[in-house]
Design an enzyme around this catalytic site. Structure first.
Site, PDB file in Angstrom:
ATOM      1  N   ASP A   1       0.930  -1.214  -0.025  1.00  0.00           N
ATOM      2  CA  ASP A   1      -0.187  -0.045   0.022  1.00  0.00           C
ATOM      3  C   ASP A   1       0.980   1.209  -0.015  1.00  0.00           C
ATOM      4  O   ASP A   1       2.013   1.081   0.260  1.00  0.00           O
ATOM      5  CB  ASP A   1      -0.951   0.004   1.320  1.00  0.00           C
ATOM      6  CG  ASP A   1      -0.209  -0.464   2.392  1.00  0.00           C
ATOM      7  OD1 ASP A   1       1.011  -0.069   2.528  1.00  0.00           O
ATOM      8  OD2 ASP A   1      -0.737  -1.028   3.295  1.00  0.00           O
TER       9      ASP A   1
ATOM     10  N   GLU B   1      -9.747  -1.079   5.271  1.00  0.00           N
ATOM     11  CA  GLU B   1     -10.445  -0.779   6.378  1.00  0.00           C
ATOM     12  C   GLU B   1     -11.770  -1.835   6.573  1.00  0.00           C
ATOM     13  O   GLU B   1     -12.164  -2.282   5.753  1.00  0.00           O
ATOM     14  CB  GLU B   1     -10.861   0.727   6.374  1.00  0.00           C
ATOM     15  CG  GLU B   1      -9.667   1.499   6.519  1.00  0.00           C
ATOM     16  CD  GLU B   1      -8.926   1.782   7.858  1.00  0.00           C
ATOM     17  OE1 GLU B   1      -8.985   0.440   8.578  1.00  0.00           O
ATOM     18  OE2 GLU B   1      -8.197   2.690   8.096  1.00  0.00           O
TER      19      GLU B   1
ATOM     20  N   HIS C   1      -7.766  -4.930  10.023  1.00  0.00           N
ATOM     21  CA  HIS C   1      -7.351  -4.454   8.603  1.00  0.00           C
ATOM     22  C   HIS C   1      -6.239  -5.015   8.215  1.00  0.00           C
ATOM     23  O   HIS C   1      -5.284  -5.157   9.197  1.00  0.00           O
ATOM     24  CB  HIS C   1      -7.626  -2.947   8.331  1.00  0.00           C
ATOM     25  CG  HIS C   1      -6.228  -1.991   8.915  1.00  0.00           C
ATOM     26  ND1 HIS C   1      -6.472  -1.044   9.986  1.00  0.00           N
ATOM     27  CD2 HIS C   1      -4.996  -2.067   8.646  1.00  0.00           C
ATOM     28  CE1 HIS C   1      -5.131  -0.542  10.031  1.00  0.00           C
ATOM     29  NE2 HIS C   1      -4.372  -1.218   9.383  1.00  0.00           N
TER      30      HIS C   1
ATOM     31  N   ASP D   1      -8.067  -2.922  14.237  1.00  0.00           N
ATOM     32  CA  ASP D   1      -9.411  -3.119  13.967  1.00  0.00           C
ATOM     33  C   ASP D   1      -9.550  -4.277  12.880  1.00  0.00           C
ATOM     34  O   ASP D   1     -10.389  -4.574  12.391  1.00  0.00           O
ATOM     35  CB  ASP D   1      -9.936  -1.859  13.499  1.00  0.00           C
ATOM     36  CG  ASP D   1      -9.407  -1.336  12.175  1.00  0.00           C
ATOM     37  OD1 ASP D   1      -8.086  -1.985  11.873  1.00  0.00           O
ATOM     38  OD2 ASP D   1      -9.566  -0.352  11.649  1.00  0.00           O
TER      39      ASP D   1
END
Length: 260
Positions: A67, A143, A138, A136
């Site tokens: 990314d 996300e 990801h 979380d």
């Protein structure tokens, strides 16, 4: 999915670096997908030590990026291209022409995403993709509620992710809101996925990934759909796993020639 519980981050780094070294021995020009952040640093350090000792030849290794931030100035020290140059390419002696990554500064971002997908395909696909995991759940910058079939695209970061990444910048205001990330569908095309997680802060996300349902709310749970996914966790990150004893026994009784 195979779960391997190690004593600490250094042991996890050695284990994963060993798997990468075995891959290179089989395929010297393999495409190694790398992740950023603090978690994978022990992997890169252990692999660099092996290269320096002559235990592995990384000269033909190809490296690709998971990314990238959108909108950082060219050469910004926290662009992931710059980070990976410092942490992976230079220590391993890999020339930049053997590095693939999306262009976060492109004028036409959707075209840049499509171009990166084409680059990965032209290179023959990723042989081993190293992943971290967000608090979380990801992976990459996919996300929660990301499509499990998604391809490389633009994503908006959650505030939680921006807060988690603010330590790399001079405050939260400097953290970009947008990124380019390989999609979950893109990630799942790699031949081997290795997720590395360390620290108690990742324990909840690890448990949801490994033992929870496959859900877009926990993007990393998509690894359950992959035929060769390995989750390497230290004791702290493993503390919420219900079947930790089973994972320990399974790995301890595994033939050494199988690797991970």
């Amino acid at each position: 999915m195979e779960v391997v519980i190690v004593a600490d981050a250094a042991a996890g780094g050695e284990l994963v670096a060993g798997a990468v070294a075995e891959l290179i021995a089989r395929k010297p020009d393999a495409l190694f997908g790398v992740a950023t952040g603090s978690t994978p640093l022990p992997v890169y350090q252990a692999l660099a030590a092996k290269a320096a000792a002559g235990e592995v030849d990384t000269s033909r290794l190809q490296v690709c990026q998971l990314d990238e931030y959108v909108g950082l100035p060219a050469g910004h020290p926290e662009s992931y291209r710059a980070v990976l140059k410092r942490e992976v390419l230079e220590p391993l002696g890999i020339p930049e022409e053997q590095f693939l990554g999306p262009d976060g500064g492109a004028a036409d971002l959707p075209a840049a995403c499509a171009a990166y997908e084409e680059q990965l395909a032209a290179a023959g696909g990723v042989d081993l993709q190293l992943l971290g995991i967000g608090t979380d759940g990801h992976i990459g910058f996919n996300e929660p509620i990301s499509s499990l079939a998604s391809r490389t695209r633009i994503k908006t970061l959650t505030e939680r992710t921006r807060v988690d990444n603010a330590r790399f910048f001079n405050g939260l205001d400097e953290v970009p809101r947008h990124v380019i990330t390989q999609g979950i569908g893109t990630i799942l095309q790699a031949r081997h996925l290795v997720l590395l997680a360390t620290g108690a802060g990742k324990a909840e996300a690890v448990a949801a990934t490994v033992e929870g349902p496959v859900s877009s709310l926990v993007p990393a749970s998509a690894l359950q759909l992959h035929p060769h996914a390995t989750v390497v966790v230290d004791e702290a990150a493993a503390q919420q796993l219900k079947l930790s004893d089973y994972y320990r026994v399974t790995f301890a009784s595994k033939p050494a020639w199988q690797g991970i």
